[in-house]
Design a protein around this motif. Structure first.
Motif, PDB file in Angstrom:
ATOM      1  N   TYR A 156      25.208  43.288  -4.451  1.00 22.04           N
ATOM      2  CA  TYR A 156      25.428  44.395  -5.381  1.00 22.04           C
ATOM      3  C   TYR A 156      24.228  45.341  -5.416  1.00 22.04           C
ATOM      4  O   TYR A 156      24.388  46.551  -5.420  1.00 22.04           O
ATOM      5  N   THR A 157      23.010  44.780  -5.447  1.00 16.53           N
ATOM      6  CA  THR A 157      21.791  45.591  -5.435  1.00 16.53           C
ATOM      7  C   THR A 157      20.750  44.933  -4.533  1.00 16.53           C
ATOM      8  O   THR A 157      20.841  43.737  -4.255  1.00 16.53           O
ATOM      9  N   VAL A 158      19.761  45.716  -4.104  1.00 16.28           N
ATOM     10  CA  VAL A 158      18.653  45.193  -3.302  1.00 16.28           C
ATOM     11  C   VAL A 158      17.351  45.827  -3.781  1.00 16.28           C
ATOM     12  O   VAL A 158      17.355  46.866  -4.443  1.00 16.28           O
ATOM     13  N   LEU A 159      16.251  45.187  -3.434  1.00 11.62           N
ATOM     14  CA  LEU A 159      14.919  45.735  -3.671  1.00 11.62           C
ATOM     15  C   LEU A 159      14.261  45.968  -2.319  1.00 11.62           C
ATOM     16  O   LEU A 159      14.385  45.132  -1.419  1.00 11.62           O
ATOM     17  N   CYS A 185      17.376  50.944  -2.567  1.00 13.10           N
ATOM     18  CA  CYS A 185      16.627  50.065  -3.466  1.00 13.10           C
ATOM     19  C   CYS A 185      17.024  50.427  -4.902  1.00 13.10           C
ATOM     20  O   CYS A 185      17.103  51.607  -5.240  1.00 13.10           O
ATOM     21  N   ARG A 186      17.253  49.432  -5.725  1.00 16.68           N
ATOM     22  CA  ARG A 186      17.721  49.697  -7.086  1.00 16.68           C
ATOM     23  C   ARG A 186      16.652  50.321  -7.982  1.00 16.68           C
ATOM     24  O   ARG A 186      16.958  50.845  -9.040  1.00 16.68           O
ATOM     25  N   ARG A 187      15.388  50.268  -7.557  1.00 19.18           N
ATOM     26  CA  ARG A 187      14.321  50.831  -8.384  1.00 19.18           C
ATOM     27  C   ARG A 187      13.805  52.175  -7.869  1.00 19.18           C
ATOM     28  O   ARG A 187      13.554  53.070  -8.651  1.00 19.18           O
ATOM     29  N   PRO A 216      16.902  48.190   4.672  1.00 25.77           N
ATOM     30  CA  PRO A 216      17.719  47.413   5.607  1.00 25.77           C
ATOM     31  C   PRO A 216      18.094  46.057   5.005  1.00 25.77           C
ATOM     32  O   PRO A 216      17.235  45.327   4.514  1.00 25.77           O
ATOM     33  N   THR A 217      19.397  45.753   5.028  1.00 24.68           N
ATOM     34  CA  THR A 217      19.915  44.519   4.438  1.00 24.68           C
ATOM     35  C   THR A 217      20.819  43.824   5.447  1.00 24.68           C
ATOM     36  O   THR A 217      21.914  44.319   5.734  1.00 24.68           O
ATOM     37  N   CYS A 228       8.511  46.140  -6.194  1.00 21.59           N
ATOM     38  CA  CYS A 228       8.782  47.576  -6.228  1.00 21.59           C
ATOM     39  C   CYS A 228       8.562  48.117  -7.639  1.00 21.59           C
ATOM     40  O   CYS A 228       9.065  47.564  -8.611  1.00 21.59           O
ATOM     41  N   LYS A 229       7.782  49.203  -7.732  1.00 15.89           N
ATOM     42  CA  LYS A 229       7.445  49.789  -9.029  1.00 15.89           C
ATOM     43  C   LYS A 229       8.459  50.827  -9.480  1.00 15.89           C
ATOM     44  O   LYS A 229       8.410  51.276 -10.618  1.00 15.89           O
TER      45      LYS A 229
END
Length: 178
Positions: free
Chosen positions: A134-137, A72-74, A80-81, A142-143
């Motif tokens: 490129y990125t996922v949450l 997760c980018r944060r 899972p993607t 998501c904090k």
């Protein structure tokens, strides 16, 4: 359909008789690109077909699908993607060639091969990895991680306030001097 872990296809019959050859299999654990590892949740399945298109040219087409575990980018939680990638490439048989090589001539692009056993892993890896976002949450709201203590703000309230960044904050200290 039975899936094998072997990631190659034997084209000996195709080279002699023409037609189409099909194969399917699985990739376990991860895709590797150099030193980079792209882990999987479970296994990725693939299927390909190679068809003779005349002379020493062949058409490779296939698909690979699985679930990549991306950070997760944060908050950096493994997320899972689902990935479903398709690919198509022109192949050209050049007897005696030791390794598969990419060729680009004017508007003509193809992969040359010289052995009847064609390693599919580079084709599967390229298709899968380039289809990954490129990125996922991990979740829409998501904090992320606390920039002060590193706590996962989705799990705990550490009490730290996030200072708002403003590009002119450094100039605030210059005002009394003016």
């Amino acid at each position: 359909m039975e899936h094998r872990e072997v990631m190659s296809i034997n084209l000996a019959r195709l080279l002699k008789e023409g037609g189409t050859v099909r194969a399917s299999g699985v990739v376990r654990e991860a895709f590797l690109v150099g030193e980079e590892r792209f882990p999987l949740e479970g296994e990725a399945t693939w299927q390909v077909s190679v068809s003779s298109v005349g002379g020493d040219e062949y058409w490779l087409s296939g698909e690979v699908k699985g679930v990549a575990l991306m950070e997760c980018r944060r908050c950096l939680k493994p997320t899972p993607t689902p990935i479903h990638a398709y690919f198509q490439h022109m192949l050209r048989y050049e007897q005696g060639l030791e390794a598969v090589a990419f060729h680009e001539e004017a508007e003509d692009e193809y992969y040359a091969f010289g052995k009847p056993d064609l390693d599919l892993l580079p084709f599967l890896t390229e298709a899968f990895v380039t289809e990954m976002p490129y990125t996922v949450l991990c979740q829409e709201g998501c904090k992320g991680l606390c920039p002060v203590c590193g706590a996962d703000r989705n799990l705990v309230d550490c009490g730290h306030e996030e200072e708002g960044f403003h590009p002119f904050t450094a100039l605030k200290n210059l005002l009394p001097e003016l």
